[in-house]
Write an enzyme that holds these catalytic residues in place. Structure first.
Site, PDB file in Angstrom:
ATOM      1  CB  SER A   1      -0.610   4.950  -4.789  1.00  0.00           C
ATOM      2  OG  SER A   1       0.185   4.373  -3.487  1.00  0.00           O
ATOM      3  N   GLY A   2      -0.659   7.669  -2.563  1.00  0.00           N
ATOM      4  CA  GLY A   2       0.265   8.626  -2.209  1.00  0.00           C
ATOM      5  C   GLY A   2       1.591   8.522  -2.273  1.00  0.00           C
ATOM      6  CG  HIS A   3       3.890   4.819  -1.488  1.00  0.00           C
ATOM      7  ND1 HIS A   3       4.767   3.833  -1.905  1.00  0.00           N
ATOM      8  CD2 HIS A   3       2.860   3.874  -1.987  1.00  0.00           C
ATOM      9  CE1 HIS A   3       4.301   2.645  -2.471  1.00  0.00           C
ATOM     10  NE2 HIS A   3       3.041   2.718  -2.444  1.00  0.00           N
TER      11      HIS A   3
ATOM     12  CB  THR B   1     -11.146   6.665  12.340  1.00  0.00           C
ATOM     13  OG1 THR B   1     -12.202   6.281  13.365  1.00  0.00           O
ATOM     14  CG2 THR B   1     -10.758   8.038  12.890  1.00  0.00           C
TER      15      THR B   1
ATOM     16  CD  GLN C   1       4.227   3.545 -10.549  1.00  0.00           C
ATOM     17  OE1 GLN C   1       5.088   4.705 -10.792  1.00  0.00           O
ATOM     18  NE2 GLN C   1       4.601   3.009  -9.486  1.00  0.00           N
TER      19      GLN C   1
ATOM     20  CB  THR D   1      -3.501  -2.665  -2.990  1.00  0.00           C
ATOM     21  OG1 THR D   1      -2.104  -2.651  -3.369  1.00  0.00           O
ATOM     22  CG2 THR D   1      -4.045  -3.879  -3.015  1.00  0.00           C
TER      23      THR D   1
ATOM     24  CB  CYS E   1       5.041  -5.849  -5.784  1.00  0.00           C
ATOM     25  SG  CYS E   1       4.264  -4.097  -5.516  1.00  0.00           S
TER      26      CYS E   1
ATOM     27  CG  ASN F   1       4.034  -1.276 -12.246  1.00  0.00           C
ATOM     28  OD1 ASN F   1       2.987  -1.669 -12.731  1.00  0.00           O
ATOM     29  ND2 ASN F   1       4.468  -2.314 -11.276  1.00  0.00           N
TER      30      ASN F   1
HETATM   31  N1  PLP Z   1      -0.697  -0.038  -9.061  1.00  0.00           N
HETATM   32  C1  PLP Z   1       0.330   0.119  -9.562  1.00  0.00           C
HETATM   33  C2  PLP Z   1       0.563   0.538 -11.044  1.00  0.00           C
HETATM   34  C3  PLP Z   1       1.494   0.354  -8.653  1.00  0.00           C
HETATM   35  O1  PLP Z   1       2.739   0.619  -9.218  1.00  0.00           O
HETATM   36  C4  PLP Z   1       1.271  -0.080  -7.314  1.00  0.00           C
HETATM   37  C5  PLP Z   1       2.632   0.049  -6.392  1.00  0.00           C
HETATM   38  O2  PLP Z   1       3.603  -0.328  -6.636  1.00  0.00           O
HETATM   39  C6  PLP Z   1       0.037  -0.252  -7.015  1.00  0.00           C
HETATM   40  C7  PLP Z   1      -0.860  -0.365  -7.821  1.00  0.00           C
HETATM   41  C8  PLP Z   1      -0.091  -0.547  -5.241  1.00  0.00           C
HETATM   42  O3  PLP Z   1      -0.310   0.785  -4.640  1.00  0.00           O
HETATM   43  P1  PLP Z   1      -0.018   0.632  -3.272  1.00  0.00           P
HETATM   44  O4  PLP Z   1       1.516   0.379  -2.883  1.00  0.00           O
HETATM   45  O5  PLP Z   1      -0.254   1.983  -2.677  1.00  0.00           O
HETATM   46  O6  PLP Z   1      -0.829  -0.198  -2.679  1.00  0.00           O
END
Ligand code: PLP
Length: 397
Positions: free
Chosen positions: A206-208, A244, A186, A75, A332, A153
């Protein structure tokens, strides 16, 4: 009670941290806790480790290490990219994006409209695909940035980023470069992303989503791209992102990118086989099932399926009671009760949109996970249809 094996099929929401990633992170919580900005060797050693992680992220994308800035999440990367372009070209008040973006792009763009910006949200067809001629026609002299996601996503549909980049390049004049950003949250770790080949100026990670922890991301910024930081303070990240550094998580993201790049092709083929098996069996056993975006180019791990005349939340609850975890629409927005904006944009019929479920796989899934889902899901669908007052489809003959 029987001890059920948990089956996690929601990897587009988040992924398990890989053991190798955790191992790469642990020293930063113990002996390597120094601040990378400190000039003594205890700090500069940590700086070297951050640079190593930066090189790993860059290598996985065929980019230069200086082109990678670490952020807190996807994000933040998305918000930063768009905000930077608007500051770089203050006289340009037009943004192009799509109706199927993640809220990290869409909602950010919505906040800009009351400030006098115009946002063009390109539509998609019923397969989730963009019309490139409509895109070409949407480009304007006052367009500051195009922000179009790499892969969706919810459906996994992949957009033609290379072609979009080419169209933008053809349109650019020396004095009027339109910046091109992609939300590749994604895509990275699931598809080969080669930044030397693509005409992209910025790209979000995004790492996760690729087996690093939550709370770490990166923004690729092509060398020479005008850039205005979003967080302003100290000189961390070469003044491009103050705060930091989250050293342990940065090391984790570096390791996760390295792991993903190493096994990308093999993993994609493996996940594609599991996904195809899942879809073929569901279509064969569950009447009134639609695979969204089936004919489009898709991520190998993602399957969005709409079941006519039933409630997706009910399907998820019954799966949950069997230890199987999946999502309805995007992680989300789930829980809001509203149909997914992505499936709405694809004109999924009203009779099916509320019965949508997303299965998303990772390297930690195997055949037995798919078999367990397939052993349970057709029964759930049949049962829900029998009690659905709306059901107009056959109950499984
Ligand atoms: N963009 C896409 C396509 C995503 O699927 C997501 C998370 O579901 C994000 C952005 C947001 O990433 P983060 O959760 O690291 O803020």
């Amino acid at each position: 009670m029987e001890d059920l094996k948990q089956v996690y099929l929601d990897n587009n929401a988040t992924t398990a941290v890989a053991p190798e990633v955790l191992e790469a992170m642990l020293p930063f919580f113990k002996e390597s806790y120094g601040n990378p900005s400190s000039t003594y060797s205890f700090g500069s050693r940590i700086r070297d480790m951050i640079d190593e992680a930066r090189a790993r992220v860059a290598a996985s994308l065929n980019a230069a290490p200086e082109e990678i800035v670490f952020t807190s999440c996807g994000t933040e990367s998305d918000n930063t990219a768009i905000s930077s372009a608007l500051q770089a070209y203050p006289a340009r008040r037009h943004i192009i994006t799509t109706v199927v973006e993640h809220p990290a792009v869409l909602n950010f763009c919505r906040t800009l409209e009351p400030m006098g910006y115009t946002v063009t949200c390109l539509r998609v067809d019923s397969h989730g695909r963009l019309d490139l001629e409509a895109f070409r026609g949407a480009l304007r002299d006052d367009t500051a940035i195009v922000s179009i996601m790499y892969a969706n996503n919810e459906t996994g549909v992949v957009f033609p980023i290379e072609e979009i980049g080419r169209i933008i390049k053809d349109r650019n004049t020396p004095g009027g470069k339109i910046l091109f950003h992609t939300d590749a949250v994604q895509a990275v770790g699931k598809l080969p992303v080669d930044l030397k080949r693509l005409n992209l100026d910025m790209l979000s990670i995004s790492g996760h989503k690729l087996h690093a922890p939550k709370g770490i991301g990166a923004l690729y910024i092509r060398q020479g791209t005008p850039f205005y930081p979003y967080l302003i303070g100290g000189q961390q990240e070469d003044g491009r992102r103050s705060g930091t550094e989250n050293t342990a998580y940065i090391a984790g993201l570096g390791k996760a990118c390295e792991l993903a790049a190493r096994s990308l092709g093999e993993e994609a083929a493996y996940l594609g086989r599991l996904r195809d098996k899942l879809e073929a069996a569901i279509l064969g056993t569950c009447p009134g099932a639609i695979v969204n975006g089936r004919t489009a180019l898709r991520l190998p791990n993602t399957s969005s399926i709409s079941f006519e005349y039933i409630d997706g939340e009910a399907i998820l609850m019954l799966l949950d009671s069997c230890g199987i975890y999946a999502a309805s629409g995007s992680a989300c927005s789930s829980g809001s009760g509203k149909p997914s904006h992505v499936l709405e944009a694809m004109s999924v019929p009203t009779s099916a949109i509320h019965g949508s479920v997303r299965f998303s796989l990772s390297r930690y899934n195997d055949e037995s996970d798919i078999d367990r889902l397939l052993g349970i899901l057709p029964g759930i669908i049949k049962k829900l249809r029998e009690i659905s007052p709306l059901s107009g489809v056959s109950t499984g003959k």
